[in-house]
Design an enzyme around this catalytic site. Sequence first.
Site, PDB file in Angstrom:
ATOM      1  CB  CYS A 117      -0.914   0.001   1.225  1.00  0.00           C
ATOM      2  SG  CYS A 117      -2.019  -1.423   1.240  1.00  0.00           S
ATOM      3  CB  CYS A 120       1.437   1.096   4.477  1.00  0.00           C
ATOM      4  SG  CYS A 120       1.837  -0.021   5.828  1.00  0.00           S
ATOM      5  N   GLY A 160       1.866  -6.519   8.311  1.00  0.00           N
ATOM      6  CA  GLY A 160       1.362  -7.704   7.625  1.00  0.00           C
ATOM      7  C   GLY A 160      -0.122  -7.697   7.331  1.00  0.00           C
ATOM      8  CD  GLU A 161      -4.526  -8.479   4.660  1.00  0.00           C
ATOM      9  OE1 GLU A 161      -4.561  -7.249   4.774  1.00  0.00           O
ATOM     10  OE2 GLU A 161      -5.435  -9.211   5.076  1.00  0.00           O
ATOM     11  CB  SER A 190      -7.238  -4.378  10.499  1.00  0.00           C
ATOM     12  OG  SER A 190      -7.279  -3.396   9.495  1.00  0.00           O
ATOM     13  CB  SER A 213      -7.718  -1.106   5.225  1.00  0.00           C
ATOM     14  OG  SER A 213      -7.307  -1.398   6.528  1.00  0.00           O
ATOM     15  CG  LEU A 214     -13.584   1.264   1.676  1.00  0.00           C
ATOM     16  CD1 LEU A 214     -13.659  -0.168   1.184  1.00  0.00           C
ATOM     17  CD2 LEU A 214     -14.943   1.716   2.210  1.00  0.00           C
ATOM     18  CG  HIS A 215      -7.304   3.130   3.254  1.00  0.00           C
ATOM     19  ND1 HIS A 215      -7.691   3.449   4.533  1.00  0.00           N
ATOM     20  CD2 HIS A 215      -6.440   2.091   3.384  1.00  0.00           C
ATOM     21  CE1 HIS A 215      -7.089   2.639   5.389  1.00  0.00           C
ATOM     22  NE2 HIS A 215      -6.332   1.809   4.724  1.00  0.00           N
ATOM     23  CG  ASN A 289       0.419   8.510  12.171  1.00  0.00           C
ATOM     24  OD1 ASN A 289       0.169   9.605  12.655  1.00  0.00           O
ATOM     25  ND2 ASN A 289      -0.003   7.389  12.695  1.00  0.00           N
TER      26      ASN A 289
HETATM   27  N1  SAH Z   1      -2.960  -5.221   6.357  1.00  0.00           N
HETATM   28  C1  SAH Z   1      -3.996  -4.887   7.281  1.00  0.00           C
HETATM   29  C2  SAH Z   1      -3.526  -4.638   8.711  1.00  0.00           C
HETATM   30  C3  SAH Z   1      -2.279  -3.831   8.933  1.00  0.00           C
HETATM   31  S1  SAH Z   1      -2.380  -2.082   8.728  1.00  0.00           S
HETATM   32  C4  SAH Z   1      -4.801  -3.720   6.756  1.00  0.00           C
HETATM   33  O1  SAH Z   1      -4.392  -3.107   5.782  1.00  0.00           O
HETATM   34  O2  SAH Z   1      -5.861  -3.439   7.301  1.00  0.00           O
HETATM   35  C5  SAH Z   1      -3.481  -1.530   9.969  1.00  0.00           C
HETATM   36  C6  SAH Z   1      -4.104  -0.175   9.644  1.00  0.00           C
HETATM   37  O3  SAH Z   1      -3.096   0.863   9.682  1.00  0.00           O
HETATM   38  C7  SAH Z   1      -4.731  -0.145   8.262  1.00  0.00           C
HETATM   39  O4  SAH Z   1      -6.009   0.429   8.265  1.00  0.00           O
HETATM   40  C8  SAH Z   1      -3.707   0.677   7.508  1.00  0.00           C
HETATM   41  O5  SAH Z   1      -4.260   1.216   6.380  1.00  0.00           O
HETATM   42  C9  SAH Z   1      -3.261   1.691   8.554  1.00  0.00           C
HETATM   43  N2  SAH Z   1      -2.027   2.420   8.193  1.00  0.00           N
HETATM   44  C10 SAH Z   1      -0.976   2.005   7.470  1.00  0.00           C
HETATM   45  N3  SAH Z   1      -0.080   2.999   7.282  1.00  0.00           N
HETATM   46  C11 SAH Z   1      -0.568   4.091   7.916  1.00  0.00           C
HETATM   47  C12 SAH Z   1      -0.119   5.441   8.068  1.00  0.00           C
HETATM   48  N4  SAH Z   1       1.035   5.845   7.541  1.00  0.00           N
HETATM   49  N5  SAH Z   1      -0.911   6.292   8.773  1.00  0.00           N
HETATM   50  C13 SAH Z   1      -2.068   5.871   9.323  1.00  0.00           C
HETATM   51  N6  SAH Z   1      -2.551   4.630   9.212  1.00  0.00           N
HETATM   52  C14 SAH Z   1      -1.819   3.725   8.509  1.00  0.00           C
END
Ligand code: SAH
Length: 341
Positions: A117, A120, A160-161, A190, A213-215, A289
């Site tokens: 992603c 991330c 991780g996922e 998640s 996690s939709l985003h 973040n």
């Molecule tokens: N792979 C899973 C779980 C790990 S990430 C997932 O994607 O849901 C857990 C959460 O942290 C997710 O919603 C992800 O999008 C969020 N996340 C990742 N990087 C981030 C960042 N830089 N700022 C805020 N949230 C973040």
Amino acid sequence: MQLKEETLLGKSIEELTNWVELQGQPNYRGKQLHQWLYRKGIRSFTDISVFPKSWRKDLEHYPIGRSVIHDLVVAPDKTRKYLLSLKDGSIIETVGIPTPKRLTVCVSSQVGCPMSCDFCATGKGTFKRNLTCGEIIDQILTVQEDFQRRVSHVVFMGMGEPLLNMEEVIKAIKIINQDIGIGQRSLTVSTVGIPKKILEFANYKLQITFAVSLHASNQILREQLIPTSKSYPLSTLLSDCKKYVEITKRRLTFEYILLEKINDSLEQAVELAKLLKGFQNHVNLIPYNPIEEVKYQRSSSQRIKTFSYQLEKYGIPASIRYSRGLETHAACGQLRASHNT
Ligand code: SAH
């Protein structure tokens, strides 16, 4: 791929009973071993004072499955972020988040993450392997030990996922629930969404909280932020989410990171509200973040509030989730990335 070596952590009470019997011990020692592993959180076989001295000596080097704290950063709000070193030298992140009533642990399910992603820090690093059930459990015991306090909640939101490591995650959930004694409703998994895996997971009919996690409010934008979503259209993802709710009879939560002028406009809030209409699900808005590797910025608090208000106006319950310990590389994978491991 994961570590093949046998460790005691990760075994069920039945497996531990078989194991003690194989060692020529009476089967009630299985229950004792279980108590000392999961409730007392021992680090070595020799710590089990109820066991015969000679047996403890024989097995003093037997791998329990505990990690070593490689580094620890403490935020002003008392959030503690750990880098844990595993048996094969891999480094993972775990976070302990205390409030007066709760101690939440954010656990990793993989070493790195293959999902890439764009926002991330974990996604920008390399993916190494899945964690074993024992390595997931160890993270909870480590936080419990360090805080000298019982963990009340666990969220699978670290590196991780989780749905790519479903077997070990399911085993870990069972142990967290039955052996460590944390209620399923206090656990959250998640996922960013993996084709077919949401339904497979639903069929376990767990009572946990499931977060997706939709985003993004449309497919084009989602593909920009989450490249793997190309093979999992938003429409299919959402229909799988509906089926998840039907199968488990549990609501799910959508996670939505807010990136300034990327996915946080009023129009996008309306688009998102329309997309989620009829779902009766909650949206968690997560202020982004910033990470070093990309130029995204956190939405201003005004834009965050407006986005949230707009969702509510269209009948979608939303809350803003500020992550704790921002000063200490709060976002997923950031601490590990800063150590260059
Ligand atoms: N792979 C899973 C779980 C790990 S990430 C997932 O994607 O849901 C857990 C959460 O942290 C997710 O919603 C992800 O999008 C969020 N996340 C990742 N990087 C981030 C960042 N830089 N700022 C805020 N949230 C973040």
